[in-house]
Design an enzyme around this catalytic site. Sequence first.
Site, PDB file in Angstrom:
ATOM      1  N   TYR A 292      -0.527  -1.076 -12.115  1.00  0.00           N
ATOM      2  CA  TYR A 292      -1.994  -1.083 -12.238  1.00  0.00           C
ATOM      3  C   TYR A 292      -2.497  -0.400 -13.516  1.00  0.00           C
ATOM      4  CZ  TYR A 292      -1.612  -2.481  -7.354  1.00  0.00           C
ATOM      5  OH  TYR A 292      -1.282  -3.131  -6.193  1.00  0.00           O
TER       6      TYR A 292
ATOM      7  N   PRO B 206       4.999  -4.672  -0.976  1.00  0.00           N
ATOM      8  CA  PRO B 206       4.826  -3.505  -1.857  1.00  0.00           C
ATOM      9  C   PRO B 206       4.633  -3.925  -3.310  1.00  0.00           C
ATOM     10  CG  PRO B 206       7.143  -3.811  -1.339  1.00  0.00           C
ATOM     11  CD  PRO B 206       6.393  -4.857  -0.560  1.00  0.00           C
TER      12      PRO B 206
ATOM     13  N   CYS C 180     -14.964   4.662 -26.730  1.00  0.00           N
ATOM     14  CA  CYS C 180     -16.269   5.233 -26.992  1.00  0.00           C
ATOM     15  C   CYS C 180     -17.041   5.561 -25.732  1.00  0.00           C
ATOM     16  CB  CYS C 180     -17.044   4.290 -27.891  1.00  0.00           C
ATOM     17  SG  CYS C 180     -16.307   4.308 -29.509  1.00  0.00           S
ATOM     18  N   GLU C 181     -16.475   6.414 -24.896  1.00  0.00           N
ATOM     19  CA  GLU C 181     -17.278   7.006 -23.832  1.00  0.00           C
ATOM     20  C   GLU C 181     -16.621   8.278 -23.335  1.00  0.00           C
ATOM     21  OE1 GLU C 181     -17.102   3.377 -21.174  1.00  0.00           O
ATOM     22  OE2 GLU C 181     -16.890   4.965 -19.674  1.00  0.00           O
TER      23      GLU C 181
ATOM     24  N   GLY D 187       0.787  -1.236   0.000  1.00  0.00           N
ATOM     25  CA  GLY D 187       0.000   0.000   0.000  1.00  0.00           C
ATOM     26  C   GLY D 187       0.815   1.280   0.000  1.00  0.00           C
TER      27      GLY D 187
ATOM     28  N   ARG E 159       2.938  -1.270  -6.039  1.00  0.00           N
ATOM     29  CA  ARG E 159       3.023   0.001  -6.758  1.00  0.00           C
ATOM     30  C   ARG E 159       4.397   0.683  -6.632  1.00  0.00           C
ATOM     31  NH1 ARG E 159      -1.592   3.241  -7.264  1.00  0.00           N
ATOM     32  NH2 ARG E 159      -2.467   2.070  -5.529  1.00  0.00           N
TER      33      ARG E 159
ATOM     34  N   ARG F 232      -7.204   3.851 -14.556  1.00  0.00           N
ATOM     35  CA  ARG F 232      -7.093   4.464 -13.222  1.00  0.00           C
ATOM     36  C   ARG F 232      -7.746   5.846 -13.106  1.00  0.00           C
ATOM     37  NH1 ARG F 232      -2.948   5.473 -10.666  1.00  0.00           N
ATOM     38  NH2 ARG F 232      -3.700   4.635  -8.699  1.00  0.00           N
TER      39      ARG F 232
HETATM   40  N1  LLP Z   1      -0.930  -6.945  -0.563  1.00  0.00           N
HETATM   41  C1  LLP Z   1      -2.258  -7.132  -0.731  1.00  0.00           C
HETATM   42  C2  LLP Z   1      -2.938  -8.187   0.018  1.00  0.00           C
HETATM   43  C3  LLP Z   1      -2.962  -6.321  -1.625  1.00  0.00           C
HETATM   44  O1  LLP Z   1      -4.270  -6.502  -1.788  1.00  0.00           O
HETATM   45  C4  LLP Z   1      -2.275  -5.318  -2.355  1.00  0.00           C
HETATM   46  C5  LLP Z   1      -2.994  -4.464  -3.305  1.00  0.00           C
HETATM   47  C6  LLP Z   1      -0.893  -5.179  -2.154  1.00  0.00           C
HETATM   48  C7  LLP Z   1      -0.265  -6.007  -1.231  1.00  0.00           C
HETATM   49  C8  LLP Z   1      -0.072  -4.175  -2.896  1.00  0.00           C
HETATM   50  O2  LLP Z   1      -0.488  -2.857  -2.701  1.00  0.00           O
HETATM   51  P1  LLP Z   1       0.391  -1.661  -3.320  1.00  0.00           P
HETATM   52  O3  LLP Z   1       1.711  -1.651  -2.610  1.00  0.00           O
HETATM   53  O4  LLP Z   1       0.573  -1.934  -4.775  1.00  0.00           O
HETATM   54  O5  LLP Z   1      -0.423  -0.459  -3.091  1.00  0.00           O
HETATM   55  N2  LLP Z   1      -5.888  -0.897  -8.614  1.00  0.00           N
HETATM   56  C9  LLP Z   1      -5.574   0.038  -7.562  1.00  0.00           C
HETATM   57  C10 LLP Z   1      -4.759  -0.594  -6.457  1.00  0.00           C
HETATM   58  C11 LLP Z   1      -5.388  -1.836  -5.887  1.00  0.00           C
HETATM   59  C12 LLP Z   1      -4.525  -2.475  -4.829  1.00  0.00           C
HETATM   60  C13 LLP Z   1      -4.991  -3.844  -4.529  1.00  0.00           C
HETATM   61  N3  LLP Z   1      -4.225  -4.561  -3.553  1.00  0.00           N
HETATM   62  C14 LLP Z   1      -4.888   1.251  -8.170  1.00  0.00           C
HETATM   63  O6  LLP Z   1      -4.703   1.289  -9.385  1.00  0.00           O
HETATM   64  O7  LLP Z   1      -4.546   2.195  -7.466  1.00  0.00           O
END
Ligand code: LLP
Length: 449
Positions: A406, A307, A376-377, A264, A309, A345
């Site tokens: 993502y 991590p 088309c939107e 996150g 993202r 996104r």
């Molecule tokens: N661990 C678990 C259990 C997760 O569900 C996630 C992300 C992560 C780790 C990694 O999180 P990160 O470090 O990448 O924030 N589609 C959305 C983000 C969805 C995240 C889902 N889970 C976006 O484009 O912002």
Amino acid sequence: MSVSLTSPLVPASDPRATDGLTVWPRSTRPDRDGDVSVGGVSLAETAARFGTPVYVLDEDEVRERCRTYRTAFPEADVVYAAKAFLCRAMAHWVQEEGLGLDVCSAGELTLAVTTGFPPEKIILHGNAKSPEDLDTAVRLGVGRIVVDSTSEIARLAAIVPHDSRQQVMLRVVPGIAAGGHAKVRTGTEDQKFGLSITDGSAQHAVARVLGQPRLELVGLHCHIGSQITSVKPYIAAVRRMIGLMTRIREQHGVELPQLNIGGGHGIAYRPGEESLDVQALAGRVLTELHDGCAKVKLAVPRLTIEPGRAVVGPAGVCVYRVLSVKRTGSHTFVAVDGGMSDNPRPALYGVRYAPRLIGRHSTAEPRLVTVVGRHCEAGDVLADEVPLPEDVHPGDLLAVPVAGAYHLSMASGYNLVGRPPVVAVKDGAARTLVRRESLDDMSRRDIGL
Ligand code: LLP
């Protein structure tokens, strides 16, 4: 040397600092003719060679980000969340850098293992794992499975072979609201993930797992949300988890040896935006964990972080070609040859990006425009209120930084446009990692009449 992930702190001597390129990969160099190179490769040449849209991934940036995590958390398991972006090369890079892998489907898992990723370093997630997900995980021997619902416990235990034990963690809801958008806040009671501490389902699941001889409960997991830029909610999560671990010891006499606090970690998408300081996170989480455990005399569990993202987001740049420029009253719409099918996104979360004209030098005055896609939107807007030179015209190239996470992992087949290729750049050379999706690829699946 480990470098901070906090891109707004780019030193003034860095060529990116003076040119609004602070959120771009570290290897980015602006050229005098208006082009930009990444990993020693011209983006304009990459667009000409591979076509557009094209996603460019800076291999060294990904590796450097992995190393920053390894250095900040030397004693922890750093596990890359494959949902941010996965391809064979990505799995290979993170493995070489000493990270584990978080997957959430049989598909991600199989791709990683068939690329040579050691299954024991893989964690399987999912709020609703299919029979195929669980079968594949057990058959391939994944290290840990994170149980997300009570019904999963008996299903999983039933497929573990008699002579073995599957390590599991329990995903619990710590009751903490954090994250860049309501759709990515997963630490609260009112969403689908995890087992609640408040209503007792987490404690109930602990008892159920402990009662299954073929399952070995190694620890607790929580993931509070995504795109979090402050350390505070992580500290709160660690406290709640220590509290629950203490209660588990009281009730069952077991001390869980592991704690997974998910991912996150927030990044900057535009110059001046905040990102999570990974060094600060490490310092404060580890202090909280040691002090909190000492207070209640718990053995300090081995930490896992996940991590996604922050490992791959800033390493990616997407290059589009402008197809049309339309001036309507107060608005200028600059339409490119991709859009919400390769980057959903902005439409999903209202995220703002900073596209830039590349490939030619313009002395024209900047004007605020809306960069839109070709779908088309009307909601297919990639970036609003973007300053671009007012002579922007069809044929120009626009590059969108921070495109590594993502985008393609959430890409769709909308309008049968086909998903763009991924090109890795490193030391002045470019190579295709994932080829463009062709019309032939798409029509081959369509076999009925
Ligand atoms: N661990 C678990 C259990 C997760 O569900 C996630 C992300 C992560 C780790 C990694 O999180 P990160 O470090 O990448 O924030 N589609 C959305 C983000 C969805 C995240 C889902 N889970 C976006 O484009 O912002």
